[in-house]
Design a protein around this motif. Structure first.
Motif, PDB file in Angstrom:
ATOM      1  N   SER A 287     -12.408   1.118   3.526  1.00  0.00           N
ATOM      2  CA  SER A 287     -11.900   0.253   2.597  1.00  0.00           C
ATOM      3  C   SER A 287     -10.678   1.419   2.324  1.00  0.00           C
ATOM      4  O   SER A 287      -9.620   0.553   1.819  1.00  0.00           O
ATOM      5  CB  SER A 287     -12.843  -0.008   1.346  1.00  0.00           C
ATOM      6  OG  SER A 287     -11.590  -1.265   0.757  1.00  0.00           O
ATOM      7  N   ARG A 290      -7.882   2.234   4.884  1.00  0.00           N
ATOM      8  CA  ARG A 290      -7.189   0.993   4.650  1.00  0.00           C
ATOM      9  C   ARG A 290      -6.705   0.706   3.449  1.00  0.00           C
ATOM     10  O   ARG A 290      -4.681   0.577   3.987  1.00  0.00           O
ATOM     11  CB  ARG A 290      -7.984  -0.320   5.294  1.00  0.00           C
ATOM     12  CG  ARG A 290      -7.206  -1.462   5.643  1.00  0.00           C
ATOM     13  CD  ARG A 290      -7.866  -2.377   5.600  1.00  0.00           C
ATOM     14  NE  ARG A 290      -7.390  -4.324   6.046  1.00  0.00           N
ATOM     15  CZ  ARG A 290      -7.367  -4.600   4.974  1.00  0.00           C
ATOM     16  NH1 ARG A 290      -7.183  -4.846   4.140  1.00  0.00           N
ATOM     17  NH2 ARG A 290      -6.153  -6.256   5.472  1.00  0.00           N
ATOM     18  N   ASN A 291      -7.226   0.975   2.328  1.00  0.00           N
ATOM     19  CA  ASN A 291      -5.937   1.248   1.186  1.00  0.00           C
ATOM     20  C   ASN A 291      -4.785   1.807   1.445  1.00  0.00           C
ATOM     21  O   ASN A 291      -3.746   1.815   0.450  1.00  0.00           O
ATOM     22  CB  ASN A 291      -6.281   0.462  -0.474  1.00  0.00           C
ATOM     23  CG  ASN A 291      -5.657   1.161  -2.117  1.00  0.00           C
ATOM     24  OD1 ASN A 291      -5.572   2.009  -2.458  1.00  0.00           O
ATOM     25  ND2 ASN A 291      -5.674   0.575  -1.689  1.00  0.00           N
ATOM     26  N   GLY A 295      -1.524   0.795   2.083  1.00  0.00           N
ATOM     27  CA  GLY A 295      -1.882  -0.665   0.528  1.00  0.00           C
ATOM     28  C   GLY A 295      -2.633  -1.648   0.266  1.00  0.00           C
ATOM     29  O   GLY A 295      -2.050  -2.565  -0.609  1.00  0.00           O
ATOM     30  N   HIS A 296      -3.589  -2.099   1.205  1.00  0.00           N
ATOM     31  CA  HIS A 296      -4.280  -3.372   0.818  1.00  0.00           C
ATOM     32  C   HIS A 296      -5.286  -3.408   0.186  1.00  0.00           C
ATOM     33  O   HIS A 296      -5.481  -2.181  -0.234  1.00  0.00           O
ATOM     34  CB  HIS A 296      -4.790  -3.358   2.197  1.00  0.00           C
ATOM     35  CG  HIS A 296      -4.145  -3.189   3.535  1.00  0.00           C
ATOM     36  ND1 HIS A 296      -3.283  -4.155   3.913  1.00  0.00           N
ATOM     37  CD2 HIS A 296      -3.836  -2.442   5.035  1.00  0.00           C
ATOM     38  CE1 HIS A 296      -2.567  -3.979   5.254  1.00  0.00           C
ATOM     39  NE2 HIS A 296      -2.820  -3.069   5.291  1.00  0.00           N
ATOM     40  N   ALA A 297      -5.286  -4.841  -0.659  1.00  0.00           N
ATOM     41  CA  ALA A 297      -6.451  -4.073  -1.615  1.00  0.00           C
ATOM     42  C   ALA A 297      -7.675  -3.692  -1.422  1.00  0.00           C
ATOM     43  O   ALA A 297      -8.144  -4.164  -0.094  1.00  0.00           O
ATOM     44  CB  ALA A 297      -6.344  -5.761  -2.136  1.00  0.00           C
ATOM     45  N   MET A 298      -8.455  -3.453  -2.457  1.00  0.00           N
ATOM     46  CA  MET A 298     -10.077  -2.830  -2.020  1.00  0.00           C
ATOM     47  C   MET A 298     -10.804  -3.872  -3.163  1.00  0.00           C
ATOM     48  O   MET A 298     -10.161  -4.596  -4.566  1.00  0.00           O
ATOM     49  CB  MET A 298     -10.225  -1.102  -2.431  1.00  0.00           C
ATOM     50  CG  MET A 298      -9.558  -0.730  -1.707  1.00  0.00           C
ATOM     51  SD  MET A 298     -10.234   0.934  -2.048  1.00  0.00           S
ATOM     52  CE  MET A 298      -8.963   1.188  -3.611  1.00  0.00           C
TER      53      MET A 298
END
Length: 301
Positions: A287, A290-291, A295-298
């Motif tokens: 996670s 990926r963030n 910049g994906h939400a965690m």
């Protein structure tokens, strides 16, 4: 044939009863006095010391050991040896590593004793159904205990056999359990897919019962699964925690050593290990990464 049996848990106790019903004299040892008293009441001989076990048997003796793998087997053999005579037979019916069985055979042979390894499958159902037994050891020694094996098996000529020299019995049982891991994982994943398809309102217990007849996946494992789902369709009160007792790991190690691809068995073992991780660092790391790159939400706790 007369047999000494060490370990009167559920499996050992059922083995003793099957042998008694088959006309064999059984002398059973366990530290649990209730277990030995039950054995005596059933018509066999229950004792609470290894000394009494040996005294109640005539040489040549055959003593079947049902204790946890590893040091307990070696410790039991070490305690018995001074009381036994040359030519007596040690039988390891537990889930020992086949390498230990080869070592024990060679060491005992030098001292004048015999050793047989028996990979035993059947669990708590063995009393009724009989036990599947994969036997390793010298051919002439295995022949000496043939009457015992024929009585414990589902039929005298079915469900058991000498698979090879010392170690072969436990090697075959090891791979047997590895295959079992894969079969269990496949069934579990299939029923999980059914559970997830909410709009079809599928009934896992019903599906399992349908598959029991005529299906290519019908099996004793499916029969047990169907019974479990019928008794507890939603698996209430059961934690998603799956232990492993070692044989699956050994199977994977052997596959690697032998350069044999075994992805299903390997993944089923990894999945069991994953089930026991309470706070999974791997997923939290994924996670974070990926963030970091996208910049994906965690999701936070």
């Amino acid at each position: 044939m007369e047999l000494g049996l060490i370990g009167l848990g559920k499996m050992g106790g059922n083995m003793a009863e099957r042998l008694r019903l088959g006309g064999h004299k059984v002398v059973g040892f366990d530290f649990n006095k209730e277990a030995t008293a039950k054995l005596t009441a059933a018509g066999s001989v229950g004792v609470n010391s290894l000394e009494d076990l040996v005294k109640n048997m005539q040489s040549p003796r055959a003593i079947w050991i049902m204790v946890p793998a590893g040091d307990p087997v070696d410790e039991t053999i070490a305690k018995l040896k001074p009381m036994m005579q040359k030519g007596d037979i040690f039988i390891d019916g537990g889930n020992s590593n086949y390498k230990d069985s080869i070592r024990r055979h060679d060491e005992l042979k030098k001292e004048g004793f015999e050793f047989i390894d028996v990979g035993t499958s059947g669990g708590v159902w063995g009393l009724k159904e009989g036990y599947s037994m994969m036997v390793g050891g010298d051919e002439d020694v295995v022949e000496k205990i043939r009457p015992v094996l024929e009585t414990l098996a589902p039929a005298p000529d079915k469900g058991w056999g000498r698979t090879g020299p010392a170690g072969a019995g436990h090697f075959v049982k090891m791979v047997h359990n590895g295959i079992e891991y894969g079969m269990m994982q496949a069934f579990a994943e299939g029923f999980a897919i059914f559970e997830a398809k909410k709009e079809l309102n599928l009934n896992n217990a019903q599906i399992a019962e349908i598959w029991q007849y005529g299906s290519v996946v019908r099996s004793w494992l499916l029969d047990l699964t169907a019974a479990a789902l019928k008794a507890n369709p939603e698996l209430k009160g059961i934690a998603p925690y799956v232990p492993d007792s070692g044989e699956g790991r050994w199977t994977v190690f052997e596959a690697i050593d032998l350069n044999v691809s075994a992805p299903v068995i390997t993944e089923s073992l990894i999945r069991r290990i994953r089930s026991r991780e309470q706070d999974n660092l791997t997923d939290r790391m994924l996670s974070v990464m990926r963030n970091a790159f996208g910049g994906h939400a965690m999701k936070t706790e």
